[in-house]
Design an enzyme around this catalytic site. Structure first.
Site, PDB file in Angstrom:
ATOM      1  N   LEU A 134      46.791  45.030  41.994  1.00  0.00           N
ATOM      2  CA  LEU A 134      46.923  46.334  41.365  1.00  0.00           C
ATOM      3  C   LEU A 134      45.518  46.756  40.961  1.00  0.00           C
ATOM      4  O   LEU A 134      44.707  45.914  40.560  1.00  0.00           O
ATOM      5  CB  LEU A 134      47.827  46.281  40.123  1.00  0.00           C
ATOM      6  CG  LEU A 134      49.322  46.031  40.347  1.00  0.00           C
ATOM      7  CD1 LEU A 134      50.047  45.922  39.010  1.00  0.00           C
ATOM      8  CD2 LEU A 134      49.952  47.133  41.192  1.00  0.00           C
ATOM      9  N   ASP A 135      45.221  48.043  41.047  1.00  0.00           N
ATOM     10  CA  ASP A 135      43.898  48.523  40.683  1.00  0.00           C
ATOM     11  C   ASP A 135      43.588  48.212  39.222  1.00  0.00           C
ATOM     12  O   ASP A 135      44.489  48.067  38.385  1.00  0.00           O
ATOM     13  CB  ASP A 135      43.798  50.036  40.900  1.00  0.00           C
ATOM     14  CG  ASP A 135      43.866  50.426  42.361  1.00  0.00           C
ATOM     15  OD1 ASP A 135      43.662  49.544  43.221  1.00  0.00           O
ATOM     16  OD2 ASP A 135      44.130  51.611  42.644  1.00  0.00           O
ATOM     17  N   TYR A 136      42.303  48.160  38.934  1.00  0.00           N
ATOM     18  CA  TYR A 136      41.801  47.885  37.579  1.00  0.00           C
ATOM     19  C   TYR A 136      42.482  48.762  36.516  1.00  0.00           C
ATOM     20  O   TYR A 136      42.874  48.285  35.453  1.00  0.00           O
ATOM     21  CB  TYR A 136      40.287  48.132  37.578  1.00  0.00           C
ATOM     22  CG  TYR A 136      39.588  48.003  36.256  1.00  0.00           C
ATOM     23  CD1 TYR A 136      39.214  46.755  35.763  1.00  0.00           C
ATOM     24  CD2 TYR A 136      39.269  49.139  35.514  1.00  0.00           C
ATOM     25  CE1 TYR A 136      38.550  46.633  34.553  1.00  0.00           C
ATOM     26  CE2 TYR A 136      38.597  49.025  34.302  1.00  0.00           C
ATOM     27  CZ  TYR A 136      38.234  47.776  33.828  1.00  0.00           C
ATOM     28  OH  TYR A 136      37.581  47.669  32.626  1.00  0.00           O
TER      29      TYR A 136
END
Length: 287
Positions: A134-136
């Site tokens: 998952l993105d930051y």
């Protein structure tokens, strides 16, 4: 002193070269470049033989990763994670915003898993590992494997598109109620579908929409790029935004809401859902 980690390849794996198969198998090797470095340093063996990037993985192999013992950090990472589901083989956690899933940094979800999850009693138990990204800035459900065989099986489920992921986002501007976006990403066919659940009038953004999103392919930043491509970027996106319509300081309004998959061990149909973050519900609670 070298430490040794062992991974046993599932018998039914699709044959592929080690440089494709080995990414994510070991917690410290989460990228292709990291895998190539480990192979170049002769730290990886397949069935007792020093591996090359072209070594073929066809099923049943024993992959061993030897690495120098890390010095203990002066400060132990203390990060409480919200564990949504856990059994002997896998877990699902609710990833907070502003933290990397894995990588070379100290503060990552991967580094915090051991202190938040129970050690598996299975014979092929390993340190728990995230099996996707998952993105930051993205919040929501992250699937974690706790045994070697289950990590391999979950990776295959993702590869074969047998895991359904659903996201919720807040988007900017007027939108169709439902739609599909098919624009290529990085030259590769990509597909996302959306459904607008609620819209409110906004003085600054014209409209804000609570949108349910389903990615049918797995390109990097797919949902964020797709929504920008139809001029309905996600609120708070610091990378993919329309000029003068960027919301700063509130974070990205993108949440991995649910996962549906077949449990690799029990064959049970799993459906796991998380609550929307308060910043989502706060926007739409009075409408």
């Amino acid at each position: 002193m070298l430490q040794k980690e062992t991974h046993i390849v599932n018998e039914n794996v699709t044959p592929k070269r080690l440089q494709e198969y080995g990414v994510g198998v070991f917690q410290r090797i989460s990228t292709k470049s990291a895998l190539k470095k480990a192979i170049k340093k002769k730290l990886i063996l397949v069935d007792g033989v020093i591996a090359a990037t072209a070594t073929m993985i066809i099923g049943g192999e024993t992959i061993v990763y030897k690495h120098p013992a890390e010095n203990e950090y002066n400060t132990r990472l203390i990060l409480k994670l919200d564990v949504i589901y856990e059994d002997e083989y896998l877990a699902v956690i609710n990833k907070p915003a502003g933290i990397l899933v894995s990588g070379n940094g100290f503060k990552t979800v991967a580094n915090a898993l051991v202190q938040n999850l129970h050690k598996s009693s299975a014979t092929d138990a390993v340190s728990p590992q995230p099996v996707h990204r998952l993105d930051y800035a993205t919040t929501g459900l992250l699937l974690v494997g706790k045994t070697s065989s289950v990590i391999t099986s979950l990776n295959q489920l993702f590869e074969n598109k047998n895991i359904e992921k659903e996201y919720f986002a807040v988007t900017i501007g007027g939108m169709d109620t439902v739609g599909t976006i098919n624009s290529d990403i990085d030259g590769k066919p990509s597909k996302s579908s959306f459904e607008v659940l609620k819209s409110i009038v906004s003085e600054r953004f014209a409209y804000l929409n609570l949108v349910k999103l389903s990615p049918h392919t797995g390109r990097r930043h797919q949902l964020r790029k797709h929504l920008l491509s139809i001029e309905n970027p996600i609120l708070g996106d610091a990378t993919y935004f329309l000029t003068e319509l960027q919301l700063k300081g509130k974070g990205l309004y993108l949440h991995a809401r649910s996962l549906r998959f077949q449990h690799p061990i029990t064959n049970e149909e799993m459906y796991i859902e998380s609550k929307l973050p308060k910043k989502f519900t706060k926007l739409f609670s009075d409408h």
